[in-house]
Design a protein around this motif. Sequence first.
Motif, short mmCIF file in Angstrom:
data_model
loop_
_atom_site.label_atom_id
_atom_site.label_comp_id
_atom_site.label_asym_id
_atom_site.label_seq_id
_atom_site.Cartn_x
_atom_site.Cartn_y
_atom_site.Cartn_z
N PHE A 8 0.86 -1.18 0.00
CA PHE A 8 0.00 0.00 0.00
C PHE A 8 0.89 1.23 0.00
O PHE A 8 2.11 1.15 0.24
CB PHE A 8 -0.96 0.01 1.20
N THR A 9 0.31 2.37 -0.27
CA THR A 9 1.07 3.63 -0.27
C THR A 9 0.69 4.44 0.95
O THR A 9 -0.38 4.28 1.55
CB THR A 9 0.80 4.45 -1.54
N GLU A 47 4.42 10.13 -1.27
CA GLU A 47 4.81 9.34 -2.45
C GLU A 47 5.73 8.20 -2.05
O GLU A 47 6.83 8.05 -2.53
CB GLU A 47 5.47 10.25 -3.51
N THR A 50 5.83 3.88 -0.88
CA THR A 50 5.18 2.58 -0.95
C THR A 50 5.67 1.72 0.21
O THR A 50 6.86 1.69 0.50
CB THR A 50 5.49 1.87 -2.28
N ASP A 56 8.26 5.92 -3.95
CA ASP A 56 7.54 5.36 -5.10
C ASP A 56 8.44 5.21 -6.32
O ASP A 56 8.35 4.23 -7.06
CB ASP A 56 6.35 6.25 -5.46
N PRO A 74 2.77 3.40 -12.36
CA PRO A 74 2.19 3.17 -11.02
C PRO A 74 1.78 1.72 -10.78
O PRO A 74 1.58 1.32 -9.63
CB PRO A 74 0.97 4.10 -11.00
N TYR A 94 -0.85 -4.08 -8.12
CA TYR A 94 -1.18 -2.88 -7.37
C TYR A 94 -0.97 -1.66 -8.25
O TYR A 94 0.16 -1.32 -8.61
CB TYR A 94 -0.32 -2.80 -6.11
N ASP A 95 -2.08 -1.00 -8.60
CA ASP A 95 -2.05 0.27 -9.31
C ASP A 95 -1.98 1.36 -8.25
O ASP A 95 -2.97 1.68 -7.60
CB ASP A 95 -3.30 0.43 -10.18
N ARG A 96 -0.80 1.95 -8.09
CA ARG A 96 -0.58 2.90 -7.01
C ARG A 96 -1.23 4.26 -7.26
O ARG A 96 -1.22 5.12 -6.38
CB ARG A 96 0.92 3.06 -6.78
N SER A 97 -1.81 4.44 -8.45
CA SER A 97 -2.58 5.66 -8.70
C SER A 97 -3.98 5.57 -8.14
O SER A 97 -4.72 6.56 -8.15
CB SER A 97 -2.63 5.94 -10.20
N ALA A 115 -5.33 1.63 -2.34
CA ALA A 115 -5.11 0.21 -2.12
C ALA A 115 -6.34 -0.41 -1.47
O ALA A 115 -6.85 0.11 -0.47
CB ALA A 115 -3.89 -0.01 -1.24
N GLY A 124 -3.50 -4.24 -4.63
CA GLY A 124 -2.68 -4.15 -3.44
C GLY A 124 -3.40 -4.81 -2.28
O GLY A 124 -4.39 -5.53 -2.43
#
Length: 317
Positions: A27-28, A32, A34, A172, A179, A264-267, A270, A275
């Motif tokens: 998760f973030t 910015e 991770t 990140d 992402p 996991y698309d960090r944009s 989560a 994620g």
Amino acid sequence: MSHHLSGPHLRSPMDDARLDLTDVFAFTVPGERTVLIMNVNPIAPTGGRAFHPDAVYRLNVDTDGDHRADVAYSFTFSDPADDGEQTLTVHRATGAEARAHEAAGTPLFTDAPVSFGPYPQVTEAGQYLVSAGLRSDPFFADLDGIVKDFQWTGTDWGADKNVFGIVLEVPDAELGADPVIGVWARVSVHHNGTLTSVDRGAHPSLTAYFNAEEVKDAYNAGEPADDWDTYRAPWTAVLQHTGGYTEESAEAALRTVLPDVLRYDRSRPAAYPNGRTLTDDVTSARLAMVSGGKITTDHIGPHRDLLQEFPYLGTPH
């Protein structure tokens, strides 16, 4: 269980709890950054009072979608001292070194302290944070109810359990410009002169539901890039049996978890299966999957002892 007791016959790999991967999280957090977490050693410290000094604990990150590691963080531990103290070394590898299982690449931390008491040891180096040691197990589920044909007991199996947590926080940008990443963990151990992969995984509660006992060792030694070709057919058969799926609908459902890489698309926020946070109800998600939507929850909620700051895992019981 999530990924606890992932060797054959609900035992730890090589009957050694120190080598038993239990969960993976990604998760973030603000700034910015991770967070990557791998937990091992279910019911700690009963199964082992220190990390295995001959093991390589590894978090793998796929940055280009080919289900192979492009960045890997390896965690190795010293022999425990007479007083039980232990230290941690972390390497960051890329390219071919990331795809091998040995600890290699650039050292990020050397001889960082490990905590087996109530307070976490947090070490900072540049833009990295790391912490390893005894923490409360964030996994929550009514395991007795699952065993009793889904007659729910209201008891959270994990409410009083501990694990050994390895928590890493990175910028990140260290995981690529895209992402979207894929994350999985692996535990390998030097045995008879060879480094052997004895556990690996990303998605919770797969091997317990889908893998026959005789293939669990091979699964733990395998590579995610081979998962679809190897496990599509037998896992499709499982879903057809447990959830009444057609072959086509079973394959569609399996696309979420095969290959066994946590995408996991960090944009985006989560939330499993994008994620995984420490409060995501993965048990209910897996029950719904294997039952074809007939069972949607075990009525157990997340733990309340989680920390709001690094290393996020709660104080051990």
